[in-house]
Write an enzyme that holds these catalytic residues in place. Structure first.
Site, PDB file in Angstrom:
ATOM      1  N   ALA A  92       0.825  -1.205   0.000  1.00  0.00           N
ATOM      2  CA  ALA A  92       0.000   0.000   0.000  1.00  0.00           C
ATOM      3  C   ALA A  92       0.859   1.255   0.000  1.00  0.00           C
ATOM      4  CB  ALA A  92      -0.929   0.000   1.214  1.00  0.00           C
ATOM      5  N   GLY A 124       1.637  -5.824   0.976  1.00  0.00           N
ATOM      6  CA  GLY A 124       0.641  -5.935  -0.075  1.00  0.00           C
ATOM      7  C   GLY A 124       1.196  -6.479  -1.372  1.00  0.00           C
ATOM      8  N   GLU A 150       1.045 -10.076  -1.004  1.00  0.00           N
ATOM      9  CA  GLU A 150      -0.357 -10.496  -1.084  1.00  0.00           C
ATOM     10  C   GLU A 150      -0.852 -10.515  -2.534  1.00  0.00           C
ATOM     11  OE1 GLU A 150      -2.325  -9.219   3.127  1.00  0.00           O
ATOM     12  OE2 GLU A 150      -1.447  -7.589   1.961  1.00  0.00           O
ATOM     13  N   GLU A 170       4.142  -6.773   8.198  1.00  0.00           N
ATOM     14  CA  GLU A 170       3.197  -5.847   8.833  1.00  0.00           C
ATOM     15  C   GLU A 170       3.318  -5.782  10.348  1.00  0.00           C
ATOM     16  OE1 GLU A 170       1.294  -6.639   4.829  1.00  0.00           O
ATOM     17  OE2 GLU A 170       2.511  -7.740   6.281  1.00  0.00           O
TER      18      GLU A 170
END
Length: 266
Positions: free
Chosen positions: A70, A114, A117, A137
């Protein structure tokens, strides 16, 4: 106005029956903002509805990073990083966008948070030798809320996945290959050719059969993946709890200030 402000954040290029999709924000390590989510989601929708497209290859611009996750600067400015019109597609326009066309990630550098992911959401992964994968994270007081916290354990041996999630430590491309998290490791200069070659093998097969096989393998029905519904509910609930905590503010602040975070567990 700079070239980075005028060019689209995601580029697409048709190569026969393959759609090459490139995250094109190298100055931000291809981090996901609202434009990336919208354009990547639109590219996947195009691929899934155009019978001439049989495979998608997704990569990042430059050699430093596939995707840094992100865009924290965009978030700090109060920007929405989800797709403009199709929020149901989720982060990056693809986390809950269950397309039938196969998607291959060509990971050209770091795939963290991310970015990892996104790779987990793809069907196949080809990585450059210098690529790394991880969910860091927890080091920032955050949670891998774009599917990583449950997709990583689904794709790795349980204790390996738990170590990566709880420590935040990444793994190299070679280690990821040994763990069967990815399909190929190649020299950086051969990455795109290797991914396109793999895509070509798939594209040579009967497209309806390939797409049906993917839907059966992943349990996709009417564009949904029911097996993940309960996990998304748990993830979303935990995300709200964590993201509204003091620790979630302390982690990014400590990172920006280049100091160790002081956790308060509240």
């Amino acid at each position: 106005m700079t070239s980075s402000e005028t060019r689209p954040a995601v580029r697409t290029e048709r190569r026969d029956h393959i759609l090459l999709v490139t995250l094109d924000r190298p100055e931000a390590r291809n981090a996901v903002n609202g434009e990336v989510s919208t354009l990547l989601g639109d590219a996947l929708h195009l691929a899934d509805t155009d019978p001439e497209i049989r495979v998608v290859v997704l990569t990042g611009s430059g050699e430093q990073s596939f995707c840094a996750g992100a865009d924290l600067k965009a978030i700090s400015r109060g920007e929405d990083i989800f797709p403009a019109e199709n929020r149901q597609w989720g982060f990056a326009g693809m986390m809950q966008h269950h397309v039938s066309v196969p998607v291959i990630a060509a990971v050209n550098g770091t795939a963290l948070g991310g970015g990892c992911e996104i790779a987990l959401a793809c069907d196949l992964v080809v990585a450059a030798e210098h690529a790394i994968f991880g969910l860091p994270e927890v080091r920032r007081g955050l949670i891998a809320a774009a599917g990583g916290a449950f997709r990583l354990p689904a794709q790795l041996p349980h204790r390996v996945a738990m170590e990566m999630i709880l420590t935040g430590e990444p793994v190299t491309a070679e280690r990821a290959l040994d763990l069967h998290l990815i399909n190929r490791v190649v020299p950086a200069g051969q990455l795109l050719d290797a991914a396109l070659e793999l895509a070509g093998v798939i594209a040579a097969n009967a497209p309806l059969a390939v797409q049906a096989s993917k839907r059966v393998a992943l349990g996709i029905s009417d564009g949904a993946r029911a097996a993940e519904d309960d996990r998304w509910k748990v993830s979303d609930t935990e995300m709200i709890t964590v993201m509204t905590s003091e620790d979630a503010m302390e982690g990014p602040r400590a990172f920006a200030e280049k100091r160790a975070p002081v956790w308060k567990a509240r």
